[in-house]
Scaffold this motif. Structure first.
Motif, mmCIF file in Angstrom:
data_model
loop_
_atom_site.group_PDB
_atom_site.id
_atom_site.type_symbol
_atom_site.label_atom_id
_atom_site.label_comp_id
_atom_site.label_asym_id
_atom_site.label_seq_id
_atom_site.Cartn_x
_atom_site.Cartn_y
_atom_site.Cartn_z
ATOM 1 N N MET A 29 1.709 6.340 -6.828
ATOM 2 C CA MET A 29 0.651 7.255 -7.234
ATOM 3 C C MET A 29 1.132 8.683 -7.192
ATOM 4 N N GLY A 30 1.987 8.993 -6.219
ATOM 5 C CA GLY A 30 2.532 10.330 -6.143
ATOM 6 C C GLY A 30 3.320 10.642 -7.406
ATOM 7 N N GLN A 31 3.970 9.591 -7.918
ATOM 8 C CA GLN A 31 4.825 9.762 -9.072
ATOM 9 C C GLN A 31 4.034 9.801 -10.380
ATOM 10 N N GLN A 51 0.495 10.034 -10.732
ATOM 11 C CA GLN A 51 -0.880 10.130 -10.262
ATOM 12 C C GLN A 51 -1.967 10.030 -11.330
ATOM 13 N N PRO A 92 0.818 -1.219 0.000
ATOM 14 C CA PRO A 92 0.000 0.000 0.000
ATOM 15 C C PRO A 92 0.851 1.268 0.000
ATOM 16 N N ILE A 93 1.964 1.245 0.742
ATOM 17 C CA ILE A 93 2.835 2.419 0.771
ATOM 18 C C ILE A 93 3.525 2.582 -0.573
ATOM 19 N N LEU A 147 2.423 1.565 -3.434
ATOM 20 C CA LEU A 147 1.446 2.032 -4.416
ATOM 21 C C LEU A 147 1.171 3.522 -4.236
ATOM 22 N N ARG A 148 1.153 3.947 -2.977
ATOM 23 C CA ARG A 148 0.908 5.355 -2.698
ATOM 24 C C ARG A 148 2.052 6.196 -3.270
ATOM 25 N N ALA A 149 3.286 5.723 -3.072
ATOM 26 C CA ALA A 149 4.443 6.441 -3.611
ATOM 27 C C ALA A 149 4.363 6.463 -5.129
#
Lengths: 420, 277, 306
Positions: free
Chosen positions: B234-236, B238, B227-228, B230-232
């Motif tokens: 997504m930041g990249q 998005q 999850p982390i 994927l979140r990172a």
């Protein structure tokens, strides 16, 4: 019995490992640094990693661990608040300009002004001011940028506007937004509607000579006649003219702004250099330009963005931490900014940064630094913004509240909040 | 209506079809998006199916994304936490379900207490504990947090399933000279397999998807969980939806596979000899 | 085994009754130790803060101020709005999740082709990491490129696209739907396992007597899984009450508190106002609400189970 012996042996071994973990080589200082994930896109080949390796070669007694962390108030700032309150956290954090005064007030970062000494003169004035809390400087300016606006040249042509002479006053801007909306399939302008567009509103607001707070930073000033006029102008453009598309009402990130622009949902958006960075990584088939935000009656205004390097109040390695910061804000490491398409907060960046030297396109953004100002650098800013300004904007947009009443109520709430 | 009638079967498949569309439409949308080219994703009007299949997103994630590392980190943390939780929870559930201990009902309610508090506020004190134990930025910290956080639900779920199993069979086993506990392990536990599988899947998914602890305790990129990661990611990327969705699809498929495996082999194998017999 | 037993009994000199108690204590001990060591401190930590004046922006003293934080929270209109939204949120989510979860479990427990595959597919929403699920829905809701608006406009249900998450009237419903979608498979799994434990003989007997599907459902299936249904609704209530990330990613409780629930309210008190005294006080109030619910509802579960 054998089992018990084996088990005991294992436990001792484990305990040993834990202890060994805590013991460092003699005389070596280890510092942890949080950097934005976006400085680490090339992983171990990133310029910031290379520069830090060079720093460690020159300072063999300091070991620096770079910890890329996803940027965002929830994932970055709030995580730092949680861990520093828990007594831990990294020694150094790369910090957003708007968070520095908050963290300073929370006493979770250390003043660095004394350590900086004459180095202060190497940076632009405004980022330093933005990092000042109760006369002490809490962050070494790192990158800086100013808000400008991006416009789609193809849509400009279609709407009968001159793509090489973008709007230079707010009324021209409004007229252009209207023309694009009328003459093309796109809307004129897009903003972060999730916050009621209150972020974008600052620039015209200031350009009309209004301010959110009095100079003493203790009382509201936004309901001044200029403030009301500026806000009236802004809201009319958004609501009556209908130049902002519905889709824009949920945007809350720069990524969505860049995406809305790249998909020609809107012809103009406001943006920092980050929007330029994002657009460089997207594929679209139109030409675009960047311009300084338009002039109002009181001249031009732009929002100052950027970040600082700060030292955790829990850090016991202040000296080593500052040494690294000092190196990372020196002329030698300016290539770090080039790699991530950012602008260093050093005054001499324009002379040394390859990325800035021959880049006509972003020149207007760099020039905007001259008149850019930070949003009021007070610790309660988040609350002023989220609990007083934004709700009133929402009421204007969704409930048809008059600008006059909204600003008066906002002013009343700000005064109460700041008096607490 | 008889359950062998055609009409009944049509109705059954019809309702199932509606539920299925609701359940998997967003996922299908993820898959088709992942197969589109970058340009095709953001076109108006949106297209459901890609005009041609693009596997680049999957390739990109497989090769230069770190998602594989995150994937295995998650697998490790979630598996260890799940197995430990289930063992402890089975013991406790047997205690609640099969033994009379004064006050055990209040104890059971007390177990849930930790789950009644918003997680965001529990993170800082948890962080303090992990710091005192000196296990921040390790998977052990996550495993401990997940066990404590998944255990209460698991105990409740398992107690419920054990309660549903009649006691006569273990009692007859006890007549053969086995201890009560032995009889429960040999007779009741196999019968409770569907319940244990359901509890295991629940525990695994809670640990697999957990975000806020992982985000607070873990600093090193190499230790990030999915999850982390994927979140990172997504930041990249998005709004590079095709890439993001490819990442999401890759992270979802193994869990489905695990579930199908458990369904087919474990439940089918064990229950056939038990209740049905 | 039997031999070892009598030896233990002789050693401990206990009656079988006492021995069972000891076994019970041993069985429960590991779970208790873990829960009470790891959980007690965080709860007390928060409880104490709720009686203190803690504003991170005013460091220094954190004096005890009695019930002041509670008074402030209870007189905050946004708290009451968030509370009523939470009620709508919890009731609709639990209701729909139970309906969808239980009915799909019953269908998937019938004789069907490709049953295993169907079960796996229905589980998908639950296995998608929450962050990804929320972003996917955010995108499906998009007023320009969103597939939902496209469908609704194409089929003529709507005249023009709606910004579901940016609209006062639709925001709350628009965050509820994905939450239901994400978690109903949990109820399905829980129910399916209970259905699989119903002895087949019960149905066989009923069929001999000529009972229809609906009669079997009414008189055999539902009564057998009653404790599970209670448990499922209890757990989904707790989870939805404390759910956070879906709402936060979709709307952050906005626009203008239109989808504000208690968890987002607590988050804002903590990390926008930095007032941890008030945020923990809110959390304690939430805790109290749920605790009362669990006590009252838990009784039903114990009643049904034993």
């Amino acid at each position: 019995m054998k089992r018990i012996i084996a088990l005991t042996g294992l436990l001792v071994l484990l305990a040993g490992l834990f202890l060994a973990n805590g013991v460092q080589a003699q005389g070596e200082t280890e510092i942890d640094v949080w950097i934005y994930q976006s400085f680490y896109e090339n992983e171990e080949d990133s310029a910031i990693v290379k520069a830090t390796e060079k720093f460690m070669e020159e300072n063999p007694n300091i070991k620096v661990n770079l910890i890329p962390t996803v940027y965002g108030s929830g994932s970055y700032r709030d995580k730092f608040i949680r861990v520093s309150r828990g007594g831990g956290g990294p020694d150094v954090i790369m910090n957003d300009i708007i968070w520095v005064p908050q963290m300073a007030a929370m006493e979770i970062i250390q003043p660095v002004g004394d350590m900086m000494g004459d180095k202060k003169n190497e940076f632009f004035e405004t980022p330093l001011k933005a990092a000042t809390h109760e006369d002490k400087i809490y962050g070494v300016p790192y990158h800086t940028n100013a808000l400008g606006y991006f416009y789609n040249k193809d849509l400009f042509r279609k709407a009968g506007l001159d793509p090489e002479d973008p709007p230079d006053t707010w009324s021209e801007f409004r007229a252009a937004a209207n023309l694009i909306t009328k003459e093309t399939d796109s809307h004129g302008f897009g903003y972060m509607g999730h916050w009621g567009g209150s972020f974008e509103w600052f620039s015209p607001f200031w350009a009309f000579g209004a301010n959110v707070l009095e100079d003493n930073m203790k009382e509201a000033a936004l309901n001044s006649p200029q403030g009301k006029m500026a806000t009236e102008f802004w809201i009319n453009m958004v609501t009556q003219d209908g130049v902002v598309p519905k889709a824009s009402s949920t945007w809350k990130s720069w990524e969505e702004i860049a995406s809305g622009f790249a998909t020609e949902t809107v012809g103009m958006v406001f943006g920092f250099q980050n929007v330029y960075m994002k657009l460089e990584n997207k594929s679209f088939d139109f030409d675009y330009g960047i311009a300084k935000l338009p002039k109002g009656r009181a001249g031009r205004a732009s929002i100052l963005g950027g970040g600082h390097l700060c030292i955790n109040a829990n850090s016991e390695n202040t000296e080593a931490a500052y040494k690294w910061i000092d190196y990372m804000t020196s002329v030698e490491t300016l290539n770090v900014f080039d790699e991530s398409k950012r602008t260093s907060a050093r005054k001499d960046a324009i002379e040394h940064q390859e990325f800035l030297k021959n880049n006509k396109k972003i020149e207007p953004l760099f020039e905007s630094l001259e008149f850019a100002q930070p949003r009021p650098p007070i610790p309660k800013w988040t609350q002023v913004d989220y609990d007083t300004i934004q709700p009133e904007f929402m009421k204007i947009l969704h409930e048809g509240k008059s600008v006059n009443d909204a600003l008066n109520d906002a002013a009343k709430n700000i005064d109460e909040l700041l008096a607490e | 209506m008889n359950e062998n009638s055609t009409l009944f079967n049509i109705l059954l498949y019809f309702v199932l079809g509606i539920f299925l569309i609701f359940a998997i439409f967003p996922f299908l949308w993820m898959v088709t998006t992942a197969l589109k080219s970058g340009g095709e994703v953001l076109t108006y009007p949106p297209k459901i199916f890609p005009s041609s299949f693009h596997w680049e997103s999957f390739q990109k994630i497989w090769t230069d994304g770190n998602l594989m590392i995150y994937f295995f980190n998650s697998l490790k943390v979630a598996s260890i936490a799940t197995v430990t939780t289930i063992i402890i929870a089975i013991l406790a559930a047997i205690g609640f379900s099969r033994y009379d201990l004064p006050g055990s009902e209040s104890l059971k309610v007390l177990f849930l207490v930790s789950q009644l508090f918003p997680l965001v506020l529990l993170v800082t004190p948890y962080y303090n504990i992990m710091r005192i134990l000196d296990i921040l930025d390790t998977h052990l910290a996550l495993i401990i947090a997940y066990i404590s956080f998944v255990l209460p639900f698991s105990v409740w779920m398992l107690t419920n399933y054990f309660n549903a199993i009649p006691r006569d069979m273990e009692e007859s086993a006890m007549i053969d000279g086995t201890t009560k506990f032995g009889a429960i392990i040999r007779v009741t536990l196999p019968l409770a397999t569907p319940g244990i599988v359901a509890t295991t899947i629940n525990a695994f998914i809670l640990a697999w998807n957990e975000f806020i602890f992982a985000q607070t305790f873990i600093d090193s990129p190499s230790l990030r969980t999915l999850p982390i990661g994927l979140r990172a990611f997504m930041g990249q990327y998005q709004t590079d939806w095709n890439l993001l969705m490819a990442g999401a699809v890759i992270s979802t498929i193994p869990v489905i596979a695990l579930f199908m495996f458990l369904q087919r082999h474990v439940i089918a194998g064990l229950t056939s000899g038990g209740v049905k017999g | 085994m039997a031999q070892k037993n009598s030896k233990e009994n002789a050693l401990l000199n206990v009656t079988p009754f006492m021995k069972n108690r000891i076994v019970a204590v041993l069985l429960l001990a590991p779970a208790c130790i873990i829960l009470f060591t790891v959980v007690a401190y965080p709860l007390l930590y928060n409880l104490i803060m709720s009686f203190q004046d803690i504003n991170l922006l005013r460091p220094g003293g954190t004096p005890f101020i009695g019930l002041e934080n509670y008074k402030v929270i209870l007189s905050d209109p946004i708290f009451w709005r968030a509370l009523s939204h939470t009620a709508v949120w919890v009731i609709s989510i639990v209701g729909f999740e139970m309906f969808l979860g239980v009915s799909s479990a019953i269908i998937l427990n019938q004789k069907l082709r490709f049953k295993g595959a169907f079960r796996g597919l229905m589980l998908i929403p639950w296995t998608i990491p929450g962050v990804v699920a929320a972003f996917t829905w955010r995108w499906m809701y998009d007023a320009r490129f969103g597939i939902l608006n496209h469908f609704l406009v194409e089929t003529g249900i709507l005249n023009e696209a709606v910004a579901w998450l940016g609209n006062y009237n639709t925001a709350l419903a628009a965050v509820i739907l994905p939450q239901i979608w994400k978690n109903f498979p949990f109820v399905m799994i829980l129910t399916l396992a209970a259905l699989q434990s119903i002895p087949v003989e019960l149905y066989e007997g009923a069929k001999v007597d000529g009972a229809t599907f609906w009669q079997q459902l009414r008189y055999i299936t539902l009564p057998s899984i009653k404790p599970t249904l209670y448990l499922a609704s209890l757990l989904t209530t707790i989870w939805s009450f404390n759910a956070f990330s879906m709402i936060w990613i979709l709307t952050e409780g906005g626009p203008a508190h239109a989808s504000e629930v208690l968890t987002t309210f607590v988050y804002k008190k903590s990390f926008q106002a930095f007032n941890f005294g008030q945020s923990t006080a809110t959390a304690v109030i939430m805790f109290a609400i749920l605790f009362v619910f669990v006590i009252l509802y838990g009784k039903k579960i114990f009643g049904g189970g034993e």
